[in-house]
Write a protein that holds these residues in place. Structure first.
Motif, PDB file in Angstrom:
ATOM      1  N   VAL A  98       0.995  -0.850  -0.119  1.00 11.03           N
ATOM      2  CA  VAL A  98       0.084   0.179  -0.477  1.00 11.03           C
ATOM      3  C   VAL A  98       0.785   1.725  -0.063  1.00 11.03           C
ATOM      4  O   VAL A  98       1.501   1.585   0.853  1.00 11.03           O
ATOM      5  CB  VAL A  98      -1.030   0.176   1.220  1.00 11.03           C
ATOM      6  CG1 VAL A  98      -1.967   1.024   1.324  1.00 11.03           C
ATOM      7  CG2 VAL A  98      -1.953  -1.183   1.028  1.00 11.03           C
ATOM      8  N   ALA A  99       0.910   1.910  -1.252  1.00 10.16           N
ATOM      9  CA  ALA A  99       1.921   3.389  -1.376  1.00 10.16           C
ATOM     10  C   ALA A  99       1.490   3.972  -1.037  1.00 10.16           C
ATOM     11  O   ALA A  99       0.255   5.254  -0.422  1.00 10.16           O
ATOM     12  CB  ALA A  99       1.553   3.463  -2.851  1.00 10.16           C
ATOM     13  N   SER A 100       3.112   4.965  -0.333  1.00 13.30           N
ATOM     14  CA  SER A 100       2.312   5.880   0.813  1.00 13.30           C
ATOM     15  C   SER A 100       3.546   7.267  -0.044  1.00 13.30           C
ATOM     16  O   SER A 100       3.197   8.702   0.088  1.00 13.30           O
ATOM     17  CB  SER A 100       2.613   5.927   2.220  1.00 13.30           C
ATOM     18  OG  SER A 100       4.184   5.685   1.642  1.00 13.30           O
ATOM     19  N   ASN A 101       4.302   6.666  -0.589  1.00 10.58           N
ATOM     20  CA  ASN A 101       4.513   7.550  -1.712  1.00 10.58           C
ATOM     21  C   ASN A 101       5.620   7.110  -3.190  1.00 10.58           C
ATOM     22  O   ASN A 101       5.715   5.847  -3.086  1.00 10.58           O
ATOM     23  CB  ASN A 101       6.420   7.775  -0.851  1.00 10.58           C
ATOM     24  CG  ASN A 101       6.875   9.245  -1.612  1.00 10.58           C
ATOM     25  OD1 ASN A 101       5.758   9.749  -2.363  1.00 10.58           O
ATOM     26  ND2 ASN A 101       7.919   8.963  -0.875  1.00 10.58           N
ATOM     27  N   VAL A 102       5.489   8.009  -4.296  1.00 11.73           N
ATOM     28  CA  VAL A 102       5.355   7.299  -5.434  1.00 11.73           C
ATOM     29  C   VAL A 102       6.265   8.248  -5.618  1.00 11.73           C
ATOM     30  O   VAL A 102       5.700   9.513  -5.884  1.00 11.73           O
ATOM     31  CB  VAL A 102       4.447   6.199  -6.350  1.00 11.73           C
ATOM     32  CG1 VAL A 102       5.311   5.923  -7.751  1.00 11.73           C
ATOM     33  CG2 VAL A 102       3.458   5.495  -5.104  1.00 11.73           C
ATOM     34  N   GLN A 103       7.452   8.222  -6.542  1.00 10.13           N
ATOM     35  CA  GLN A 103       8.711   9.019  -7.661  1.00 10.13           C
ATOM     36  C   GLN A 103       8.267   8.295  -8.385  1.00 10.13           C
ATOM     37  O   GLN A 103       9.571   7.409  -8.597  1.00 10.13           O
ATOM     38  CB  GLN A 103      10.178   9.510  -6.704  1.00 10.13           C
ATOM     39  CG  GLN A 103       9.269  10.135  -5.275  1.00 10.13           C
ATOM     40  CD  GLN A 103      10.518  10.622  -4.770  1.00 10.13           C
ATOM     41  OE1 GLN A 103      12.047  11.020  -5.543  1.00 10.13           O
ATOM     42  NE2 GLN A 103      10.250  10.555  -3.540  1.00 10.13           N
ATOM     43  N   LEU A 104       8.456   8.826  -9.779  1.00  9.55           N
ATOM     44  CA  LEU A 104       9.271   8.729 -11.146  1.00  9.55           C
ATOM     45  C   LEU A 104       9.960   8.384 -10.793  1.00  9.55           C
ATOM     46  O   LEU A 104      10.890  10.027 -11.052  1.00  9.55           O
ATOM     47  CB  LEU A 104       8.390   9.175 -12.677  1.00  9.55           C
ATOM     48  CG  LEU A 104       6.597   8.346 -12.126  1.00  9.55           C
ATOM     49  CD1 LEU A 104       6.302   9.530 -13.640  1.00  9.55           C
ATOM     50  CD2 LEU A 104       6.423   7.164 -11.759  1.00  9.55           C
ATOM     51  N   LEU A 105      11.809   7.672 -11.407  1.00  9.97           N
ATOM     52  CA  LEU A 105      12.859   8.412 -11.569  1.00  9.97           C
ATOM     53  C   LEU A 105      13.153   8.432 -12.540  1.00  9.97           C
ATOM     54  O   LEU A 105      14.535   8.240 -12.821  1.00  9.97           O
ATOM     55  CB  LEU A 105      13.164   6.983 -10.239  1.00  9.97           C
ATOM     56  CG  LEU A 105      13.310   6.340  -9.626  1.00  9.97           C
ATOM     57  CD1 LEU A 105      13.557   5.449  -8.230  1.00  9.97           C
ATOM     58  CD2 LEU A 105      13.489   7.838  -8.167  1.00  9.97           C
TER      59      LEU A 105
END
Length: 125
Positions: A98-105
């Protein structure tokens, strides 16, 4: 006694485009899977580990809009365990992040590297 702690951080590549839907209450939910490479054991390469991820509300909308198959992504969140019965009535357990933070790298992989992700076509999230 120390408190329990449930936090994970993974960097991997999306196996296919995220899938967004809405709950009956109108909350956005986006699901996707990522392939996380593992270290070599001796001279033997290990297959990637596939992880299912779910995002909710505004984060779900952002991931759905900007993420796509092959993009490298950082996912921070917590593990969740769910039980369900399969088509034969056997109780199963599945795990997801369950994601709380997502960053495209990064950008999408080149075609030759993307072919390695082709195994996911039959993988369901």
């Amino acid at each position: 006694m120390a408190a329990d702690f449930n936090s994970v951080l993974f960097v991997g590549r999306l196996g296919k485009d995220p899938q967004m839907s809405y709950t009956p209450n109108g909350n956005a939910v986006t699901k996707f899977s990522i392939a996380v490479n593992r270290r070599k054991v001796g001279n033997k390469e290990q297959p990637p580990m596939w992880l299912n991820v779910v995002c909710w509300q505004k984060l779900a909308e952002i991931v759905n809009e900007y993420a796509s198959k092959g993009v490298q992504i950082l996912v921070q969140g917590s593990f969740d365990q769910q039980t369900y019965k399969d088509k034969d009535g056997i109780q199963r357990i599945k795990y997801e992040i369950v994601a709380s933070n997502v960053q495209l790298l990064g950008k999408k992989q080149q075609a030759s590297e993307e072919d390695e992700l082709g195994e996911l076509e039959d993988y369901e999230i």
